[in-house]
Motif scaffolding. Structure first.
Motif, PDB file in Angstrom:
ATOM      1  N   MET A   1       1.902  -7.697 -16.831  1.00 14.56           N
ATOM      2  CA  MET A   1       1.134  -8.938 -16.708  1.00 14.56           C
ATOM      3  C   MET A   1       1.812  -9.949 -15.783  1.00 14.56           C
ATOM      4  SD  MET A   1      -1.485  -8.163 -18.368  1.00 14.56           S
ATOM      5  CE  MET A   1      -2.412  -9.660 -18.631  1.00 14.56           C
ATOM      6  N   GLU A   2       3.032  -9.675 -15.385  1.00 15.25           N
ATOM      7  CA  GLU A   2       3.759 -10.541 -14.468  1.00 15.25           C
ATOM      8  C   GLU A   2       3.772  -9.974 -13.050  1.00 15.25           C
ATOM      9  OE1 GLU A   2       8.423 -11.465 -14.292  1.00 15.25           O
ATOM     10  OE2 GLU A   2       7.471 -12.105 -16.164  1.00 15.25           O
ATOM     11  N   ILE A   3       4.065  -8.678 -12.931  1.00 13.61           N
ATOM     12  CA  ILE A   3       4.271  -8.093 -11.602  1.00 13.61           C
ATOM     13  C   ILE A   3       2.983  -7.886 -10.817  1.00 13.61           C
ATOM     14  CG2 ILE A   3       6.486  -7.035 -12.183  1.00 13.61           C
ATOM     15  CD1 ILE A   3       4.954  -4.322 -12.393  1.00 13.61           C
ATOM     16  N   VAL A   4       1.858  -7.601 -11.503  1.00 12.69           N
ATOM     17  CA  VAL A   4       0.610  -7.366 -10.760  1.00 12.69           C
ATOM     18  C   VAL A   4       0.092  -8.657 -10.124  1.00 12.69           C
ATOM     19  CG1 VAL A   4      -1.791  -6.588 -10.923  1.00 12.69           C
ATOM     20  CG2 VAL A   4       0.031  -5.240 -11.988  1.00 12.69           C
ATOM     21  N   PRO A   5      -0.047  -9.766 -10.863  1.00 11.14           N
ATOM     22  CA  PRO A   5      -0.459 -11.007 -10.174  1.00 11.14           C
ATOM     23  C   PRO A   5       0.531 -11.414  -9.083  1.00 11.14           C
ATOM     24  CG  PRO A   5      -0.643 -11.263 -12.550  1.00 11.14           C
ATOM     25  CD  PRO A   5       0.056  -9.955 -12.311  1.00 11.14           C
ATOM     26  N   GLU A   6       1.808 -11.199  -9.328  1.00 10.84           N
ATOM     27  CA  GLU A   6       2.843 -11.542  -8.352  1.00 10.84           C
ATOM     28  C   GLU A   6       2.641 -10.779  -7.038  1.00 10.84           C
ATOM     29  OE1 GLU A   6       7.175 -10.058  -8.794  1.00 10.84           O
ATOM     30  OE2 GLU A   6       7.114 -12.003  -9.815  1.00 10.84           O
ATOM     31  N   VAL A   7       2.393  -9.461  -7.124  1.00 13.41           N
ATOM     32  CA  VAL A   7       2.231  -8.674  -5.902  1.00 13.41           C
ATOM     33  C   VAL A   7       0.936  -9.042  -5.175  1.00 13.41           C
ATOM     34  CG1 VAL A   7       1.088  -6.574  -6.804  1.00 13.41           C
ATOM     35  CG2 VAL A   7       2.655  -6.418  -4.849  1.00 13.41           C
ATOM     36  N   TRP A   8      -0.139  -9.374  -5.921  1.00 14.12           N
ATOM     37  CA  TRP A   8      -1.376  -9.778  -5.248  1.00 14.12           C
ATOM     38  C   TRP A   8      -1.197 -11.085  -4.491  1.00 14.12           C
ATOM     39  CZ3 TRP A   8      -5.237  -7.141  -3.531  1.00 14.12           C
ATOM     40  CH2 TRP A   8      -5.545  -5.909  -4.115  1.00 14.12           C
ATOM     41  N   HIS A   9      -0.438 -12.021  -5.043  1.00 15.78           N
ATOM     42  CA  HIS A   9      -0.155 -13.261  -4.304  1.00 15.78           C
ATOM     43  C   HIS A   9       0.642 -12.955  -3.043  1.00 15.78           C
ATOM     44  CE1 HIS A   9      -1.951 -16.221  -6.927  1.00 15.78           C
ATOM     45  NE2 HIS A   9      -1.474 -15.540  -7.953  1.00 15.78           N
ATOM     46  N   GLU A  10       1.577 -12.024  -3.153  1.00 19.52           N
ATOM     47  CA  GLU A  10       2.341 -11.604  -1.971  1.00 19.52           C
ATOM     48  C   GLU A  10       1.419 -10.967  -0.927  1.00 19.52           C
ATOM     49  OE1 GLU A  10       5.629  -8.308  -0.625  1.00 19.52           O
ATOM     50  OE2 GLU A  10       5.674  -8.981  -2.707  1.00 19.52           O
ATOM     51  N   ILE A  11       0.496 -10.121  -1.370  1.00 16.05           N
ATOM     52  CA  ILE A  11      -0.438  -9.440  -0.462  1.00 16.05           C
ATOM     53  C   ILE A  11      -1.291 -10.463   0.283  1.00 16.05           C
ATOM     54  CG2 ILE A  11      -2.520  -7.981  -0.411  1.00 16.05           C
ATOM     55  CD1 ILE A  11      -1.085  -6.358  -2.751  1.00 16.05           C
ATOM     56  N   TRP A  12      -1.872 -11.411  -0.455  1.00 13.36           N
ATOM     57  CA  TRP A  12      -2.719 -12.419   0.196  1.00 13.36           C
ATOM     58  C   TRP A  12      -1.919 -13.227   1.215  1.00 13.36           C
ATOM     59  CZ3 TRP A  12      -4.404 -13.848  -5.349  1.00 13.36           C
ATOM     60  CH2 TRP A  12      -5.352 -12.925  -5.804  1.00 13.36           C
ATOM     61  N   SER A  13      -0.703 -13.612   0.873  1.00 10.93           N
ATOM     62  CA  SER A  13       0.146 -14.363   1.807  1.00 10.93           C
ATOM     63  C   SER A  13       0.503 -13.517   3.019  1.00 10.93           C
ATOM     64  CB  SER A  13       1.432 -14.821   1.122  1.00 10.93           C
ATOM     65  OG  SER A  13       1.140 -15.743   0.119  1.00 10.93           O
ATOM     66  N   TYR A  14       0.848 -12.263   2.776  1.00  5.37           N
ATOM     67  CA  TYR A  14       1.237 -11.361   3.859  1.00  5.37           C
ATOM     68  C   TYR A  14       0.128 -11.249   4.899  1.00  5.37           C
ATOM     69  CZ  TYR A  14       2.596  -7.145   6.358  1.00  5.37           C
ATOM     70  OH  TYR A  14       2.921  -6.253   7.340  1.00  5.37           O
ATOM     71  N   PHE A  15      -1.107 -11.024   4.444  1.00  4.64           N
ATOM     72  CA  PHE A  15      -2.210 -10.809   5.388  1.00  4.64           C
ATOM     73  C   PHE A  15      -2.696 -12.090   6.053  1.00  4.64           C
ATOM     74  CE2 PHE A  15      -2.369  -6.662   3.307  1.00  4.64           C
ATOM     75  CZ  PHE A  15      -2.442  -5.853   4.434  1.00  4.64           C
ATOM     76  N   ASP A  16      -2.251 -13.246   5.592  1.00  7.34           N
ATOM     77  CA  ASP A  16      -2.567 -14.503   6.284  1.00  7.34           C
ATOM     78  C   ASP A  16      -1.942 -14.539   7.673  1.00  7.34           C
ATOM     79  OD1 ASP A  16      -4.177 -15.638   4.374  1.00  7.34           O
ATOM     80  OD2 ASP A  16      -2.581 -16.865   3.485  1.00  7.34           O
ATOM     81  N   GLN A  17      -0.818 -13.827   7.851  1.00  6.35           N
ATOM     82  CA  GLN A  17      -0.113 -13.880   9.135  1.00  6.35           C
ATOM     83  C   GLN A  17       0.297 -12.516   9.672  1.00  6.35           C
ATOM     84  OE1 GLN A  17       2.545 -16.682   7.655  1.00  6.35           O
ATOM     85  NE2 GLN A  17       3.305 -15.313   6.079  1.00  6.35           N
ATOM     86  N   ALA A  18      -0.187 -11.445   9.094  1.00  8.00           N
ATOM     87  CA  ALA A  18       0.241 -10.093   9.478  1.00  8.00           C
ATOM     88  C   ALA A  18      -0.455  -9.585  10.730  1.00  8.00           C
ATOM     89  CB  ALA A  18      -0.039  -9.119   8.338  1.00  8.00           C
ATOM     90  N   ALA A  19       0.211  -8.670  11.412  1.00  8.60           N
ATOM     91  CA  ALA A  19      -0.399  -7.990  12.557  1.00  8.60           C
ATOM     92  C   ALA A  19      -1.482  -7.029  12.071  1.00  8.60           C
ATOM     93  CB  ALA A  19       0.662  -7.234  13.341  1.00  8.60           C
TER      94      ALA A  19
END
Length: 168
Positions: free
Chosen positions: A119-137
């Motif tokens: 319940m901690e790691i899944v929301p955490e990784v999705w926030h990372e994913i959304w942030s990553y794709f904001d500026q990813a190639a």
């Protein structure tokens, strides 16, 4: 890759063949899930109450949370199906309550979470994913993304999850 963030997941690119997932599903949005009326917790309950996890067999000892039928992008509606990988023939013989979706063959950017409580790691990784794709190639294709849970090593209090994000 920025290594200054200790919670940053491990990442790599993988090409996967098409597959079919069958399970319990609901249509929702990230905005709805951020509030008290989110459908995802009840969807997980339905999956475990359905007994589907006992039907996992074959080489792939995994449970999937498939995000599919995207309306637009991360801000639009999508369908979430929590279930198991199956073949098309077996799926047709099962209950009407179950939903099925096919995931096309694709290139994926895979994010592996740190080990921790589900319940901690899944929301955490999705926030990372959304942030990553904001500026990813890389650009997301929104053809079908999924979380893969290895059931041979599954402990909700201390687990690792791989999240596959389809990319162009």
């Amino acid at each position: 890759m920025n290594n200054s963030n200790q919670n940053q997941s491990e990442r790599w690119i993988e090409v996967k063949p098409a597959m079919s997932i069958q399970g319990v599903g609901a249509r929702t949005t990230n905005e709805a899930e951020a509030g008290p009326l989110g459908k995802i917790p009840q969807l997980w309950d339905r999956y475990f109450q359905s007994g589907l996890q006992s039907q996992i067999s074959g080489d792939d000892q995994a449970m999937y949370a498939l995000y599919t039928e995207y309306e637009s992008d991360a801000s639009g509606a999508y369908t979430l199906i929590i279930g198991n990988q199956t073949d098309e023939v077996a799926a047709a013989e099962n209950s009407d309550e179950l939903q099925q979706a096919s995931v096309p063959a694709s290139r994926y950017l895979v994010f592996r979470t740190r080990r921790g409580p589900l319940m901690e790691i899944v929301p955490e990784v999705w926030h990372e994913i959304w942030s990553y794709f904001d500026q990813a190639a890389e650009k997301r294709s929104y053809t079908g993304d999924y979380e893969r849970y290895d059931m041979q090593q599954f402990d909700p209090a201390n687990t690792v999850v791989d999240v596959y994000i389809a990319i162009e």
